[in-house]
Scaffold this motif. Structure first.
Motif, PDB file in Angstrom:
ATOM      1  N   PRO A  56       0.850  -1.190   0.000  1.00 44.27           N
ATOM      2  CA  PRO A  56       0.000   0.000   0.000  1.00 44.27           C
ATOM      3  C   PRO A  56       0.890   1.245   0.000  1.00 44.27           C
ATOM      4  O   PRO A  56       1.987   1.222   0.573  1.00 44.27           O
ATOM      5  N   LYS A  57       0.383   2.341  -0.563  1.00 46.02           N
ATOM      6  CA  LYS A  57       1.234   3.525  -0.724  1.00 46.02           C
ATOM      7  C   LYS A  57       1.710   4.125   0.603  1.00 46.02           C
ATOM      8  O   LYS A  57       2.774   4.727   0.664  1.00 46.02           O
ATOM      9  N   GLY A  58       0.925   3.918   1.643  1.00 49.71           N
ATOM     10  CA  GLY A  58       1.347   4.414   2.956  1.00 49.71           C
ATOM     11  C   GLY A  58       2.664   3.806   3.412  1.00 49.71           C
ATOM     12  O   GLY A  58       3.339   4.339   4.302  1.00 49.71           O
ATOM     13  N   LEU A  63      -7.427  12.125   6.255  1.00 56.46           N
ATOM     14  CA  LEU A  63      -6.143  12.185   5.549  1.00 56.46           C
ATOM     15  C   LEU A  63      -6.018  11.099   4.496  1.00 56.46           C
ATOM     16  O   LEU A  63      -6.528   9.988   4.667  1.00 56.46           O
ATOM     17  N   GLU A  64      -5.274  11.435   3.461  1.00 56.38           N
ATOM     18  CA  GLU A  64      -4.890  10.411   2.501  1.00 56.38           C
ATOM     19  C   GLU A  64      -3.657   9.707   3.060  1.00 56.38           C
ATOM     20  O   GLU A  64      -2.930  10.262   3.884  1.00 56.38           O
ATOM     21  N   SER A  65      -3.445   8.478   2.634  1.00 58.41           N
ATOM     22  CA  SER A  65      -2.373   7.678   3.255  1.00 58.41           C
ATOM     23  C   SER A  65      -1.003   7.931   2.632  1.00 58.41           C
ATOM     24  O   SER A  65       0.013   7.605   3.217  1.00 58.41           O
ATOM     25  N   ASP A  66      -1.012   8.517   1.440  1.00 60.56           N
ATOM     26  CA  ASP A  66       0.246   8.618   0.688  1.00 60.56           C
ATOM     27  C   ASP A  66       0.857  10.009   0.796  1.00 60.56           C
ATOM     28  O   ASP A  66       1.408  10.531  -0.151  1.00 60.56           O
ATOM     29  N   LEU A  67       0.705  10.607   1.978  1.00 61.05           N
ATOM     30  CA  LEU A  67       1.110  12.001   2.172  1.00 61.05           C
ATOM     31  C   LEU A  67       2.329  12.146   3.053  1.00 61.05           C
ATOM     32  O   LEU A  67       2.454  11.467   4.083  1.00 61.05           O
ATOM     33  N   ARG A  69       3.994  16.638   0.200  1.00 60.45           N
ATOM     34  CA  ARG A  69       3.997  15.950  -1.100  1.00 60.45           C
ATOM     35  C   ARG A  69       3.113  14.710  -1.006  1.00 60.45           C
ATOM     36  O   ARG A  69       3.228  13.929  -0.070  1.00 60.45           O
ATOM     37  N   GLU A  70       2.230  14.587  -1.963  1.00 63.00           N
ATOM     38  CA  GLU A  70       1.493  13.336  -2.111  1.00 63.00           C
ATOM     39  C   GLU A  70       2.339  12.478  -3.035  1.00 63.00           C
ATOM     40  O   GLU A  70       2.937  12.995  -3.985  1.00 63.00           O
ATOM     41  N   ILE A  71       2.425  11.187  -2.753  1.00 69.52           N
ATOM     42  CA  ILE A  71       3.318  10.358  -3.562  1.00 69.52           C
ATOM     43  C   ILE A  71       2.504   9.337  -4.361  1.00 69.52           C
ATOM     44  O   ILE A  71       2.059   8.328  -3.823  1.00 69.52           O
ATOM     45  N   ASP A  72       2.304   9.664  -5.618  1.00 72.74           N
ATOM     46  CA  ASP A  72       1.513   8.779  -6.477  1.00 72.74           C
ATOM     47  C   ASP A  72       2.344   8.092  -7.553  1.00 72.74           C
ATOM     48  O   ASP A  72       1.881   7.139  -8.168  1.00 72.74           O
ATOM     49  N   ASP A  73       3.528   8.598  -7.819  1.00 75.30           N
ATOM     50  CA  ASP A  73       4.351   7.949  -8.840  1.00 75.30           C
ATOM     51  C   ASP A  73       5.843   8.125  -8.511  1.00 75.30           C
ATOM     52  O   ASP A  73       6.196   8.778  -7.519  1.00 75.30           O
TER      53      ASP A  73
HETATM   54 MG    MG Z   1      -2.762   9.758  -3.907  1.00 66.92          MG
END
Ligand code: MG
Ligand code: PLP
Ligand code: MG
Length: 610
Positions: A24-26, A103-107, A220-224
């Motif tokens: 998962p991105k987190g 909150l979003e998890s990928d932050l 920063r959100e990390i999506d890629d």
């Molecule tokens: Mg995201």
């Protein structure tokens, strides 16, 4: 104060999954830490005590994290692959009991964001930032009142963007319900809904969603993979610097309390001014009392009564309130604090005897039992942990004897509570005192008496020996009004709440283990330097150690103390009759590595005076 957070962490992370091995991105790692764990630590440091995580893709990662942070609750969104972030928020919503941080998890973010949201009086806030040029912006537009008027990845759709969506929001419980109802009503039309859509809908349905912009927020959100590189190279260094600038100078207090506290406990005092007669503050005090009770017994049988004051005040409350007019008290005196309780009894002319025992040797239980049986005592007072010497009294054993004889027990646990495992029922303790600034690791200014409710009720018609310190009156009044009779130390109570959150996370058992590690480091060096300890190792509490001053004319406590202070360590003198000691306490937010630094300094000092 926001005490709950929801993290939506179900997503597949399709744009980055190959880089992070399908997790998962987190669980992207930066600086040796998972980004969601960094976020969790920041939430905790800002007063959050429940974190609900909506999981889906590779949910086991979150289950493992939950084992480390018992304040996490996970909810599995079984349809995560076909629903959007709103679907995950919907499965979390039933667990929510108040206003939340969402909150979003990928932050990755500077924790100042949480401070700003906690302090802003708007009920609903969407956090925005200035331009990030990340290539994946979600734009926010606002109306003249800075309320949300548009939200989209498509800049044309929002017209003139005001800010970029960060992915941290403060949402009231009511607004969350409106969002969920909207999602439900659109299930067929929009099966894969993002929470942004529901935010906009809530605003259109009459909820007021304010956009708070922090122009230069580091986040920063990390999506890629590109985001990940940006996060590592550009954003994380800024966040680490910013956060380090807000740290309070570290002083390691090796005196036996007030103890070293965490930064987050210190910062918890910085809250908006509030009148303590407001219900929200009453509920905070009620929550603090209940949480303290939970640590030592059941709320059905025990209650915690708060007072403004230091540990001695709690002792005086107990002695002056709990021994009835026709009662007789036996006070165990094997150190300064036992002696002090006897003095308090004298001041109030309470009929009492003193059972004197050595300050550094084990108490003779047989002798004590004999005196208890022969006297006509109704109450016994004793100190759990004599802070002067580090000697522990066998309170569970003493309590058992007392209860078999029908004697009510009054225990000063000022320096034992929250370090030693205490169960008032099991250990036969009826009344017990402690304070906010010892092992619970809060600020000085609040003390409390834990009481067996049955015994407390018996005090109902007792004439008051004093006014401010009456236990029954304070208890009764608080139960009726959710207010203390007199002004409480407001900010100290906020920091005590934070200290309780942190104590529950560490656990009392875990805290004692950490203390023991520090104590072992100390003892090893004391033995190496051939210094003598006042109390035999086996009788020591492992919380404080009294060390005999060496017979060496070059030794000077003042010099030792001042040199230690220069290194940010505070040590404490200790005189017992004609025995000179210095005392090293290891209670507080002290890490073994810091104790190691201290003992290395101690060795240096003692070698220098050889
Ligand atoms: Mg995201
Ligand atoms: N009782 C014990 C066992 C203590 O250790 C202390 C303080 O160290 C007290 C009572 C008194 O507390 P205060 O100095 O907060 O009044
Ligand atoms: Mg996003």
């Amino acid at each position: 104060m926001i005490r709950e957070a929801v993290i939506v962490g179900a997503g597949l992370g399709s744009r980055i999954k190959d880089v992070i091995d399908q997790r998962p991105k987190g669980f992207i790692e930066l600086d040796g830490q998972y980004i969601v764990e960094m976020s969790i630590k920041k939430l905790i440091a800002h007063g959050v005590e429940r974190i609900i995580i909506g999981t889906g893709h590779q949910s086991q990662w979150y289950e493992d994290l939950k084992n480390k942070y018992p304040l996490i609750e996970t909810v599995y969104n079984k349809d995560y692959a076909t629903t959007g972030s709103m679907g995950t928020l919907e499965v979390c919503a039933p667990l929510v009991t108040g206003d939340i941080f969402l909150l979003e998890s990928d932050l990755l973010y500077d924790s100042i964001a949480l401070f700003v949201l906690q302090n802003d009086h708007h009920k609903n806030i969407i956090l925005g930032s200035g331009k990030t040029n990340s290539g994946d912006e979600v734009y926010l537009a606002v109306d003249s009142k800075f309320e949300l008027s548009g939200i989209s990845k498509n800049i044309e759709e929002v017209g003139k963007p005001y800010a970029e969506l960060v992915g941290i929001s403060k949402i009231s419980q009511k607004t969350l319900k409106v969002m969920c109802d909207f999602a439900e009503s659109k299930r067929e039309e929009i099966p894969k809904m993002e929470y942004e859509t529901a935010l906009m809908a809530a605003q259109n349905l009459g909820e007021n969603l304010f956009v708070r912009k922090i122009e230069y927020l580091a986040w920063r959100e990390i999506d890629d993979a590109n985001h990940l590189q940006l996060a590592k190279e550009k954003v994380l260094p800024i966040i680490l610097e910013n956060e380090s600038l807000r740290e309070v100078r570290r002083e390691v207090l090796l005196n036996p309390g007030p103890a070293t506290t965490t930064n987050s406990v210190k910062y918890a005092q910085l809250v908006a001014d509030v009148c303590p007669r407001e219900e929200e503050f009453g509920l905070l005090m009620k929550n603090i009392s209940d949480e303290l009770t939970d640590m030592v017994g059941s709320k059905e049988e025990f209650a915690t009564v708060l007072f403004a004051g230091s540990g001695t005040l709690a002792d005086e409350v107990m002695i002056s309130s709990c021994v009835p007019q026709n009662g007789k008290l036996l006070v165990i005196d094997n150190g300064s604090y036992g002696k002090r309780m006897a003095q308090i009894a004298s001041v109030y002319n309470i009929d009492h005897d003193v059972f004197s025992s050595s300050t550094y040797e084990a108490l003779d239980i047989t002798l004590l039992e004999k005196q208890l049986k022969e006297g006509s005592y109704t109450h016994l007072a004793a100190v759990y942990h004599e802070t002067t010497t580090g000697l522990m009294n066998p309170i569970p054993k003493i309590g058992k004897i007392c209860h078999e004889l029908g004697i009510v027990t009054i225990i000063d646990a000022v320096s034992a509570f929250a370090a030693i495992d205490i169960d008032m029922k099991r250990d036969c303790i009826d009344f017990m005192a402690s304070t906010s600034n010892k092992n619970i690791l809060g600020m000085a200014g609040v003390c409390f008496v834990f009481a067996n409710k049955k015994e407390l009720e018996k005090l109902k018609d007792e004439p008051m020996r004093n006014y401010y310190m009456n236990l029954y009156d304070q208890y009764q009044n608080f139960n009726k009004t959710l207010q203390t009779r007199f002004t409480p130390p407001v900010q100290v109570l906020y920091s005590l709440k934070q200290a309780i959150i942190e104590t529950k996370l560490e656990t009392i058992e875990g805290r004692y283990e950490r203390y023991s590690k520090c104590w072992e480091i100390l003892i090893e060096k004391v033995e190496k330097l051939q210094l003598k300890m006042l109390v035999d190792k086996n009788l020591q509490s492992r919380l404080i150690t009294a060390i005999l001053e060496p017979q060496n004319s070059s030794y000077s406590f003042e010099e030792f103390h001042d040199l230690a202070r220069e290194r940010s360590f505070t040590i404490y003198p200790g005189k017992l009759g004609n025995i000179n000691t210095f005392r090293i306490s290891n209670i507080g937010d002290i890490q073994p590595i810091e104790m190691q630094r201290f003992v290395d300094f101690m060795e240096e000092y003692f070698n220098s005076i050889k």
